[in-house]
Design a protein around this motif. Structure first.
Motif, mmCIF file in Angstrom:
data_model
loop_
_atom_site.group_PDB
_atom_site.id
_atom_site.type_symbol
_atom_site.label_atom_id
_atom_site.label_comp_id
_atom_site.label_asym_id
_atom_site.label_seq_id
_atom_site.Cartn_x
_atom_site.Cartn_y
_atom_site.Cartn_z
ATOM 1 N N UNK A 145 -50.499 8.691 -6.135
ATOM 2 C CA UNK A 145 -50.300 8.673 -4.265
ATOM 3 C C UNK A 145 -49.124 7.703 -3.705
ATOM 4 N N UNK A 146 -49.704 6.705 -5.102
ATOM 5 C CA UNK A 146 -49.080 5.253 -4.537
ATOM 6 C C UNK A 146 -48.340 4.459 -5.740
ATOM 7 N N UNK A 147 -47.363 5.643 -6.655
ATOM 8 C CA UNK A 147 -46.812 5.362 -7.685
ATOM 9 C C UNK A 147 -45.211 5.831 -6.938
ATOM 10 N N UNK A 148 -44.251 5.296 -7.687
ATOM 11 C CA UNK A 148 -42.257 6.255 -7.515
ATOM 12 C C UNK A 148 -42.348 7.796 -7.167
ATOM 13 N N UNK A 149 -42.650 8.025 -7.966
ATOM 14 C CA UNK A 149 -42.815 9.614 -8.212
ATOM 15 C C UNK A 149 -42.710 10.401 -6.437
ATOM 16 N N UNK A 150 -44.468 9.969 -6.019
ATOM 17 C CA UNK A 150 -44.951 10.513 -4.708
ATOM 18 C C UNK A 150 -44.274 9.820 -3.014
ATOM 19 N N UNK A 151 -44.011 8.498 -3.837
ATOM 20 C CA UNK A 151 -43.110 7.309 -2.943
ATOM 21 C C UNK A 151 -42.077 8.399 -2.527
ATOM 22 N N UNK A 152 -41.176 8.186 -3.698
ATOM 23 C CA UNK A 152 -39.944 8.403 -4.044
ATOM 24 C C UNK A 152 -39.745 9.879 -2.269
ATOM 25 N N UNK A 153 -40.757 11.442 -2.793
ATOM 26 C CA UNK A 153 -40.253 12.278 -1.973
ATOM 27 C C UNK A 153 -41.135 11.645 -0.521
ATOM 28 N N UNK A 154 -42.401 11.081 -0.518
ATOM 29 C CA UNK A 154 -42.437 10.546 0.846
ATOM 30 C C UNK A 154 -41.440 10.052 2.234
ATOM 31 N N UNK A 155 -41.052 9.197 0.950
ATOM 32 C CA UNK A 155 -39.965 8.187 2.096
ATOM 33 C C UNK A 155 -38.993 8.663 1.916
ATOM 34 N N UNK A 156 -38.126 9.842 1.479
ATOM 35 C CA UNK A 156 -36.936 10.838 1.794
ATOM 36 C C UNK A 156 -37.473 11.507 2.803
ATOM 37 N N UNK A 157 -38.638 11.768 3.046
ATOM 38 C CA UNK A 157 -39.045 12.419 4.401
ATOM 39 C C UNK A 157 -39.287 12.062 5.344
ATOM 40 N N UNK A 158 -39.260 11.513 4.990
ATOM 41 C CA UNK A 158 -39.728 10.611 6.277
ATOM 42 C C UNK A 158 -38.348 10.404 6.594
ATOM 43 N N UNK A 159 -37.502 9.255 6.067
ATOM 44 C CA UNK A 159 -35.962 8.924 6.287
ATOM 45 C C UNK A 159 -35.316 10.647 7.166
ATOM 46 N N UNK A 160 -35.831 11.573 6.381
ATOM 47 C CA UNK A 160 -34.798 12.924 7.424
ATOM 48 C C UNK A 160 -35.415 13.285 8.063
ATOM 49 N N UNK A 161 -37.697 12.568 8.538
ATOM 50 C CA UNK A 161 -37.158 13.688 9.882
ATOM 51 C C UNK A 161 -37.586 12.752 11.217
ATOM 52 N N UNK A 162 -36.599 11.505 10.275
ATOM 53 C CA UNK A 162 -36.354 10.666 11.005
ATOM 54 C C UNK A 162 -34.747 10.334 11.620
ATOM 55 N N UNK A 163 -34.446 11.467 11.116
ATOM 56 C CA UNK A 163 -32.794 12.455 11.566
ATOM 57 C C UNK A 163 -31.557 11.120 10.801
ATOM 58 N N UNK A 164 -32.271 10.006 9.866
ATOM 59 C CA UNK A 164 -31.303 9.141 9.665
ATOM 60 C C UNK A 164 -30.500 10.143 8.117
ATOM 61 N N UNK A 165 -31.077 10.921 7.499
ATOM 62 C CA UNK A 165 -30.645 11.920 6.840
ATOM 63 C C UNK A 165 -30.428 13.392 6.552
ATOM 64 N N UNK A 166 -29.427 14.026 6.026
ATOM 65 C CA UNK A 166 -29.553 15.384 5.872
ATOM 66 C C UNK A 166 -29.758 15.635 4.222
ATOM 67 N N UNK A 167 -31.110 15.868 4.347
ATOM 68 C CA UNK A 167 -31.164 16.480 2.195
ATOM 69 C C UNK A 167 -31.050 17.898 2.586
ATOM 70 N N UNK A 168 -29.870 17.862 1.585
ATOM 71 C CA UNK A 168 -28.878 19.394 1.628
ATOM 72 C C UNK A 168 -28.484 19.744 0.403
ATOM 73 N N UNK A 169 -29.629 19.878 -0.296
ATOM 74 C CA UNK A 169 -29.597 20.032 -2.053
ATOM 75 C C UNK A 169 -30.310 19.152 -2.713
#
Length: 697
Positions: A541-565
């Motif tokens: 949970x505290x490694x690069x793989x899980x945190x990359x997924x978590x950070x990407x989701x947080x940025x998308x939820x905040x409207x800063x990213x549009x993850x399409x593909x």
């Protein structure tokens, strides 16, 4: 057991081990030994290749004793952890500290200590077991025929060392090459060197100089020492002026270079980011160097001839699908001077290839921080070279030369009665940091000194989170890392570059020229480089793989990213495999942005220059909101967050914390998954087994 049965040994069942309790001391046979090793492999303590290598040794020698098989597996395992060899003294008792296994794997009935009750307890007995017969799988060196055995027993009679064959070759060639380069002293015009050095090191009236405090100017010393031989090592922490010194060394070499031929200089570093920073720093320092117009020193021409700095792989000519490089002893590099930055990241195999490709007459200048993490690959060459750099250990002849050529006096504490170590005479440690003078510098010093109490005291409490340059967090979940990525406490974050991305010229409906597009891309990349999250591990949970997924989701939820593909705009990616044809190398970091025609590309920033690669051509990349500390070496960020995972006894170290926090220029945030991780890491300095220093100490 005969060879005809040994092919099945890697698949021996390990569920039933009760028979071990009834074994007499020294009673293990080959099959039982491999059963034990396979048990550890099944528990994840050893890799499959470790136990398989022990089985291969038995295939080569059907009479191989248990100690030889255990040593082979341990050696393979240690190579995977960055060690280049295995000192036999470490096997005279259970190597508990060396392996750092969980207590259950050490003390259990089938654990480390239990196995060691059946193994030799003295160095002599281990040597006897490993030497075996003349035709056995372990080559004993000069007193036995070399038949290409996979194991090599080297070192001295008092301190024997076991190697995998290729690492024995690497160490021998690297050790001999470095020793030869440092030993052959060159003729130096000391008066001319002194004149030029006095010109290049003009005191800055706004900054206290070493001379003002009657201290040694180690930068000046480093330039003078580098003139004496074809090897020089300049080490020091961040902000001590390693590249600043290297630029003045280049100007000095140019000034003393014989007329009639240009000085051929190459710049290199292990990663693309480090290479770009090296070139930018060297060019800037040379451009600002105070040289009178009538001095006859054309530094502009030198800068132009150097060209761009390259990764070591690019410099040597990496080729697909082979470990061999285009440049080697029969096709050497066309250089007079080679400067390699971030040398702590250069592993043993790469150093061997570099030295083979470097002409014997060329100068090699290694720059790096001896206290940083070593390469992920086996070996720590810079650490071996600089193990006594702080003590100096200079000879009377070196002291006299430095006085004549640089006008500097070396204090008695740095002088050693003859004979002084040869490599020490060509090694200089820079000691005054001009960058880290505040809280980050104090924290780095405390970590380096192993003072966990002082390090903890440097970290601010929650009430100072906004204003303090250093901060410690102990969150209950990894979501705190996501908050940092969104811009918690007003510090630089990923929100900075994503807002620039959202306000791009194309989205504003403006006509996009190539110039405005390039400016926008550059601004986005520079904003992205302000902040980075660093981890110690990939998994969990505290490694690069899980945190990359978590950070990407947080940025998308905040409207800063549009993850399409997969190739969405704003995705940061790290190249994970060298591709010389595309000009990208392992560790290069870029961001997915549209080109002028609207198609997505991965854009990279090399100094101030932009380059791009179509996403369709980049197959080997990972998302890089979060990266390991190892991958961050050679980079700097305005704000760095370092995440320490729970447990982590095998990965946390003093060097990891030091390397992570010194990636921060202005602000540093420590994220501990549980209490006490900082102290545990600081109290665990990493040590890599190596026989390299036997060549010069």
């Amino acid at each position: 057991m005969g060879l005809k049965n040994s092919s099945r040994l890697t698949n021996v069942p390990t569920a039933q081990m009760d028979w071990l309790k009834d074994l007499p001391a020294q009673g293990l046979n080959a099959l039982q030994t491999l059963q034990w090793l396979n048990l550890w492999t099944g528990q994840g303590l050893l890799r499959h290749i470790d136990s398989a290598f022990a089985a291969q040794v038995l295939r080569l020698d059907a009479g191989a004793p248990a100690p030889l098989l255990v040593a082979a597996a341990m050696l393979a395992h240690m190579e995977g952890r960055g060690h280049t060899c295995l000192p036999l003294a470490d096997l005279c008792q259970p190597p508990v500290a060396l392996l750092a296994w969980p207590a259950a794997a050490v003390d259990g009935a089938q654990g480390l200590k239990a196995l060691w009750t059946h193994l030799p307890a003295t160095l002599v007995d281990w040597q006897t077991a490993l030497q075996g017969t003349v035709s056995g799988p372990c080559w004993r060196g000069v007193d036995a025929p070399d038949q290409g055995q996979p194991l090599v027993l080297g070192g001295s009679a008092d301190a024997p060392i076991l190697y995998l064959r290729r690492y024995a070759g690497y160490e021998q060639r690297v050790g001999q090459n470095l020793l030869q380069r440092a030993s052959e002293l060159l003729a130096v015009p000391e008066a001319a060197a002194r004149e030029w050095l006095d010109r290049f090191f003009v005191p800055n009236p706004e900054e206290p100089t070493p001379q003002a405090h009657n201290l040694t100017d180690w930068q000046k010393v480093a330039c003078a020492v580098a003139l004496r031989a074809r090897l020089s090592v300049i080490t020091g922490g961040p902000g001590t002026g390693k590249t600043y010194t290297a630029a003045r060394l280049l100007a000095l070499l140019l000034a003393l270079h014989p007329d009639g031929s240009p000085l051929r200089v190459a710049l290199a570093a292990p990663t693309g980011k480090a290479a770009a920073r090296l070139k930018q720093s060297i060019d800037d320092a040379l451009t600002r160097l105070p040289v009178p117009a009538d001095a006859g020193l054309d530094l502009s021409a030198l800068i132009a001839r150097m060209g761009p700095a390259r990764t070591l792989h690019a410099l040597l000519g990496a080729r697909p699908d082979t470990r061999a490089f285009r440049h080697h002893a029969a096709n050497p590099l066309d250089v007079d001077v080679l400067i390699v930055d971030e040398a702590s990241m250069v592993h043993l195999e790469m150093m061997d290839a570099l030295l083979l490709a470097l002409p014997p007459t060329a100068r090699l200048v290694l720059l790096g921080d001896k206290d940083q993490l070593a390469s992920v690959e086996a070996g720590a060459v810079l650490g071996d070279l600089c193990q006594d750099a702080a003590a100096g250990r200079y000879s009377a002849a070196t002291v006299q030369f430095v006085q004549h050529a640089a006008g500097q006096t070396l204090a008695a504490e740095f002088v050693l009665p003859d004979p002084a170590p040869v490599l020490a005479q060509q090694t200089v440690m820079l000691r005054q940091s001009r960058r880290f003078k505040g809280a980050i510098g104090q924290l780095a010093l405390a970590v380096n000194l192993g003072d966990a109490t002082a390090a903890r005291a440097c970290l601010a409490g929650p009430g100072n989170a906004v204003t303090s340059p250093v901060l410690a967090l102990q969150p209950s979940s990894p979501q705190a890392v996501c908050a940092l990525a969104l811009g918690a406490a007003g510090k630089p974050s990923y929100a900075d570059y994503l807002r620039l991305l959202q306000n791009g010229p194309a989205r504003r409906g403006a006509e996009v020229s190539s110039e405005s597009h390039a400016q926008w891309v550059g601004n986005v990349l520079q904003a992205f480089e302000r902040f980075r999250i660093l981890c110690a591990v990939h998994q969990g949970d505290w490694g690069t793989q899980a945190l990359n997924v978590a950070v990407q989701k947080a940025l998308a939820d905040a409207g800063l990213l549009q993850v399409k593909g997969e190739w969405y705009e704003g995705r940061p990616v790290m190249v994970t495999r060298n591709d010389a044809q595309l000009g990208v190398f392992n560790g290069d970091v870029g961001v997915v942005l549209p080109g002028t025609e609207g198609k997505p590309k991965v854009w990279f920033l090399d100094g101030e220059a932009l380059r791009s690669v179509s996403v369709m051509r980049l197959a080997q990349v990972d998302t890089a909101f979060v990266m390991t500390v190892h991958k961050s070496q050679g980079s700097e960020f305005e704000h760095t967050a370092l995440v320490l995972p729970p447990g982590g006894a095998e990965v946390l170290s003093r060097e990891l914390v030091y390397t992570g926090l010194t990636r921060a220029r202005e602000q540093f945030t420590l994220v501990e998954a549980e209490a006490g991780l900082l102290e545990a890491a600081i109290n665990r300095p990493s040590v890599r087994a190596s026989g390299l220093s036997q060549w010069w100490f």
